[in-house]
Design a protein around this motif. Structure first.
Motif, PDB file in Angstrom:
ATOM      1  N   GLU A 306       0.829  -1.213   0.000  1.00 17.74           N
ATOM      2  CA  GLU A 306       0.000   0.000   0.000  1.00 17.74           C
ATOM      3  C   GLU A 306       0.866   1.268   0.000  1.00 17.74           C
ATOM      4  OE1 GLU A 306      -3.460   1.544   2.774  1.00 17.74           O
ATOM      5  OE2 GLU A 306      -3.469  -0.653   2.555  1.00 17.74           O
ATOM      6  N   THR A 307       1.899   1.254   0.828  1.00 14.67           N
ATOM      7  CA  THR A 307       2.794   2.428   0.908  1.00 14.67           C
ATOM      8  C   THR A 307       3.441   2.668  -0.452  1.00 14.67           C
ATOM      9  OG1 THR A 307       3.295   1.641   3.123  1.00 14.67           O
ATOM     10  CG2 THR A 307       4.671   3.433   2.282  1.00 14.67           C
ATOM     11  N   PHE A 308       3.981   1.601  -1.046  1.00 14.13           N
ATOM     12  CA  PHE A 308       4.652   1.755  -2.344  1.00 14.13           C
ATOM     13  C   PHE A 308       3.667   2.265  -3.397  1.00 14.13           C
ATOM     14  CE2 PHE A 308       6.533  -0.415  -6.259  1.00 14.13           C
ATOM     15  CZ  PHE A 308       7.493   0.566  -6.461  1.00 14.13           C
ATOM     16  N   ASN A 309       2.485   1.679  -3.413  1.00 16.47           N
ATOM     17  CA  ASN A 309       1.489   2.096  -4.422  1.00 16.47           C
ATOM     18  C   ASN A 309       1.140   3.572  -4.279  1.00 16.47           C
ATOM     19  OD1 ASN A 309       1.546  -0.512  -5.268  1.00 16.47           O
ATOM     20  ND2 ASN A 309      -0.539  -1.031  -4.636  1.00 16.47           N
ATOM     21  N   GLU A 310       0.987   4.008  -3.046  1.00 18.34           N
ATOM     22  CA  GLU A 310       0.660   5.430  -2.830  1.00 18.34           C
ATOM     23  C   GLU A 310       1.812   6.314  -3.312  1.00 18.34           C
ATOM     24  OE1 GLU A 310      -0.362   5.909   1.290  1.00 18.34           O
ATOM     25  OE2 GLU A 310      -2.246   4.794   0.969  1.00 18.34           O
ATOM     26  N   MET A 311       3.022   5.849  -3.058  1.00 20.61           N
ATOM     27  CA  MET A 311       4.187   6.676  -3.404  1.00 20.61           C
ATOM     28  C   MET A 311       4.360   6.818  -4.917  1.00 20.61           C
ATOM     29  SD  MET A 311       6.848   5.397  -0.491  1.00 20.61           S
ATOM     30  CE  MET A 311       8.274   6.261  -1.103  1.00 20.61           C
ATOM     31  N   TRP A 312       4.244   5.716  -5.652  1.00 22.66           N
ATOM     32  CA  TRP A 312       4.452   5.871  -7.096  1.00 22.66           C
ATOM     33  C   TRP A 312       3.302   6.613  -7.761  1.00 22.66           C
ATOM     34  CZ3 TRP A 312       0.853   3.190  -9.975  1.00 22.66           C
ATOM     35  CH2 TRP A 312       0.440   1.911  -9.582  1.00 22.66           C
ATOM     36  N   LYS A 313       2.111   6.433  -7.208  1.00 20.53           N
ATOM     37  CA  LYS A 313       0.988   7.201  -7.778  1.00 20.53           C
ATOM     38  C   LYS A 313       1.214   8.699  -7.552  1.00 20.53           C
ATOM     39  CE  LYS A 313      -2.372   3.539  -7.488  1.00 20.53           C
ATOM     40  NZ  LYS A 313      -3.287   2.860  -6.576  1.00 20.53           N
ATOM     41  N   ALA A 314       1.672   9.049  -6.356  1.00 27.58           N
ATOM     42  CA  ALA A 314       1.915  10.471  -6.043  1.00 27.58           C
ATOM     43  C   ALA A 314       3.011  11.052  -6.938  1.00 27.58           C
ATOM     44  CB  ALA A 314       2.295  10.616  -4.575  1.00 27.58           C
ATOM     45  N   ALA A 315       3.933  10.196  -7.395  1.00 22.47           N
ATOM     46  CA  ALA A 315       5.022  10.684  -8.260  1.00 22.47           C
ATOM     47  C   ALA A 315       4.601  10.769  -9.727  1.00 22.47           C
ATOM     48  CB  ALA A 315       6.236   9.761  -8.107  1.00 22.47           C
ATOM     49  N   GLY A 316       3.342  10.443 -10.012  1.00 29.89           N
ATOM     50  CA  GLY A 316       2.848  10.552 -11.392  1.00 29.89           C
ATOM     51  C   GLY A 316       3.116   9.310 -12.238  1.00 29.89           C
ATOM     52  N   GLY A 319       0.420   2.656 -14.511  1.00 25.34           N
ATOM     53  CA  GLY A 319       0.473   1.421 -15.318  1.00 25.34           C
ATOM     54  C   GLY A 319       1.537   0.423 -14.940  1.00 25.34           C
ATOM     55  N   ILE A 320       1.964   0.378 -13.651  1.00 30.37           N
ATOM     56  CA  ILE A 320       3.028  -0.591 -13.336  1.00 30.37           C
ATOM     57  C   ILE A 320       2.529  -1.834 -12.596  1.00 30.37           C
ATOM     58  CG2 ILE A 320       4.943   1.075 -13.379  1.00 30.37           C
ATOM     59  CD1 ILE A 320       5.088   0.650 -10.282  1.00 30.37           C
ATOM     60  N   ASN A 321       1.228  -2.004 -12.498  1.00 25.62           N
ATOM     61  CA  ASN A 321       0.785  -3.245 -11.854  1.00 25.62           C
ATOM     62  C   ASN A 321       1.138  -4.436 -12.735  1.00 25.62           C
ATOM     63  OD1 ASN A 321      -0.293  -2.308  -9.422  1.00 25.62           O
ATOM     64  ND2 ASN A 321      -2.098  -1.532 -10.510  1.00 25.62           N
ATOM     65  N   GLY A 322       1.631  -5.497 -12.123  1.00 33.84           N
ATOM     66  CA  GLY A 322       2.013  -6.689 -12.881  1.00 33.84           C
ATOM     67  C   GLY A 322       0.799  -7.402 -13.448  1.00 33.84           C
ATOM     68  N   TYR A 329       4.834  -6.137  -9.884  1.00 30.48           N
ATOM     69  CA  TYR A 329       4.901  -4.949 -10.744  1.00 30.48           C
ATOM     70  C   TYR A 329       5.545  -5.279 -12.085  1.00 30.48           C
ATOM     71  CZ  TYR A 329       3.746  -2.933  -6.333  1.00 30.48           C
ATOM     72  OH  TYR A 329       3.095  -2.663  -5.161  1.00 30.48           O
ATOM     73  N   ARG A 330       5.129  -4.527 -13.088  1.00 30.12           N
ATOM     74  CA  ARG A 330       5.760  -4.658 -14.411  1.00 30.12           C
ATOM     75  C   ARG A 330       5.938  -3.252 -14.961  1.00 30.12           C
ATOM     76  NH1 ARG A 330       2.665  -7.549 -19.381  1.00 30.12           N
ATOM     77  NH2 ARG A 330       0.937  -6.591 -18.238  1.00 30.12           N
ATOM     78  N   ASP A 347      13.657   6.488  -8.268  1.00 32.12           N
ATOM     79  CA  ASP A 347      13.725   7.362  -7.087  1.00 32.12           C
ATOM     80  C   ASP A 347      12.665   6.970  -6.056  1.00 32.12           C
ATOM     81  OD1 ASP A 347      15.831   8.694  -8.212  1.00 32.12           O
ATOM     82  OD2 ASP A 347      14.669  10.429  -8.893  1.00 32.12           O
ATOM     83  N   VAL A 348      11.475   6.606  -6.543  1.00 28.57           N
ATOM     84  CA  VAL A 348      10.413   6.188  -5.618  1.00 28.57           C
ATOM     85  C   VAL A 348      10.833   4.893  -4.902  1.00 28.57           C
ATOM     86  CG1 VAL A 348       8.026   5.352  -5.454  1.00 28.57           C
ATOM     87  CG2 VAL A 348       8.555   7.277  -6.950  1.00 28.57           C
ATOM     88  N   MET A 349      11.468   3.982  -5.634  1.00 28.88           N
ATOM     89  CA  MET A 349      11.921   2.726  -5.011  1.00 28.88           C
ATOM     90  C   MET A 349      12.962   3.013  -3.923  1.00 28.88           C
ATOM     91  SD  MET A 349      12.066   0.622  -8.614  1.00 28.88           S
ATOM     92  CE  MET A 349      12.489  -1.035  -8.106  1.00 28.88           C
TER      93      MET A 349
END
Ligand code: PLP
Length: 357
Positions: A306-316, A319-322, A329-330, A347-349
């Motif tokens: 959940e944390t990772f998903n929120e972070m990459w979405k916030a970074a714009g 489409g990276i769900n596997g 992730y893909r 950077d998000v990672m």
């Protein structure tokens, strides 16, 4: 802000291509008519088809004796057309590698027309590697492989030398790297990853291999029809072909396939280095078979999802769900995805590691 679009397809397109395409929808070629309302047989559109073919021939160094065709029905219809056009009517046999769901579908269609020998499979490891070292038995009408397995993030780095016709589904990595077209008898690809919008499929076929099966092939499904009618047997997908032309011109203007191959190498190196370095993540494909187009990876500890998903979405990032059959992730990095977008994801990672690592 434009999203950093890592979608597995349909593809992303360069912003200037989208702009030119939208202008042509209003006023094509200064005719005060939309591209979508002109005759596909008008000289302006015939010129588009010819230019797109010429660009593809130029970018891929297609040798004499090959035709470049635009058909519809996606790569999925090519699964059928390949078998109908190349597998003998009586006692037809073909060798296939089974490297993923799409290869599996190609095999199923070929089985409707004759015998299929699966010569290499990675099915027992959820397709996380590319089979190698297999023999193609004598007496095959053709050999079929899939150069890039979109769902699993594996890619053939080398192609086997075979004593029969060589056929390849290049749907998800065509135009991303140099290939020697002369090593293949037939290449096909849905346009919608690296070449343009969905709707057109490209086929590059060596003319002399056709017409040898003894089958009465329905007109649309016969490659010879499309060769003789110069891809105008029926109304072609005008928008897809036009945008393909713009995308191929963009590729050529920037330095062609050699240029994009280097950009794609840098993008892949950036993300795989992070997947391997960051203790929170692991890649799913065997390292030597990793795709430069689709990087598949998992979180080692799913409680961070959940944390990772929120972070990459916030970074714009989008489409990276596997794919459901691999999970995680893909990150699909087709030609038009800039290196900067991969940097944003990396950077998000790194930020996630700082936060929870
Ligand atoms: N082959 C590969 C390798 C693909 O990735 C896809 C779609 O993603 C297909 C075939 C099917 O293509 P289409 O949707 O154009 O039929």
């Amino acid at each position: 802000m434009k999203a950093h679009n890592f979608s597995a397809g349909p593809c992303i397109l360069p912003p200037e291509v989208l702009r030119q395409a939208s202008e042509a929808v209003i006023n094509f070629d200064g005719l005060n008519l939309s591209l979508l309302e002109i005759s596909h047989r008008s000289k302006n559109f015939v010129a588009v088809v010819e230019k797109t073919q010429a660009l593809i021939k130029d970018l891929l160094d297609v040798p004499a004796g090959y035709s470049v065709l635009f058909v519809q029905g996606g790569a999925s219809l090519e699964f059928v057309m390949v078998a109908l056009n190349l597998m003998k009517k009586d006692g037809g046999k073909a060798a296939y590698t089974d490297t993923g769901a799409w290869a599996g579908k190609a095999i199923e269609e070929a089985k409707r027309q004759g015998e299929v020998v699966v010569v290499g499979s990675s099915k027992d490891k959820n397709y996380n590697f590319i089979p190698k070292g297999y023999e193609v038995p004598v007496g095959m009408d053709y050999f079929h492989c899939t150069s890039n397995n979109t769902i699993y993030g594996t890619q053939m780095k080398e192609f086997p030398k075979v004593d029969t016709l060589m056929v390849c589904d290049m749907s998800s990595d065509i135009m991303s790297r140099k290939v020697n077209v002369a090593d293949f008898d037939l290449i096909y690809a849905g346009a919608q990853k690296n070449m343009g919008p969905a709707g057109a499929t490209i086929v590059i076929v060596k003319d002399e291999i056709l017409g040898k099966t003894g089958r009465d092939i329905p007109a649309y499904l016969n490659y010879k029809t499309h060769i003789s009618k110069e891809s105008m047997f029926n109304t072609p997908p005008v928008f897809s072909i036009y945008v393909m032309m713009l995308t191929m011109q963009w590729l050529k203007d920037n330095g062609g396939v050699e240029w994009i191959e280097e950009v794609n190498r840098q993008k892949a190196e950036l993300i795989y280095n992070e997947i391997d370095r960051n203790p929170l993540f692991k890649g799913t494909a065997e390292v030597e078979d990793r795709s430069t187009m689709n990087a598949c990876f998992l979180l080692n500890d799913e409680s961070h999802t959940e944390t990772f998903n929120e972070m990459w979405k916030a970074a714009g990032v989008s489409g990276i769900n596997g794919h459901r059959s691999v999970g995680g992730y893909r990150a699909s990095m087709y030609n038009a995805l800039p290196l900067e977008s991969v940097q944003v994801l990396v950077d998000v990672m790194k930020e996630l590691e700082k936060k929870v690592g």
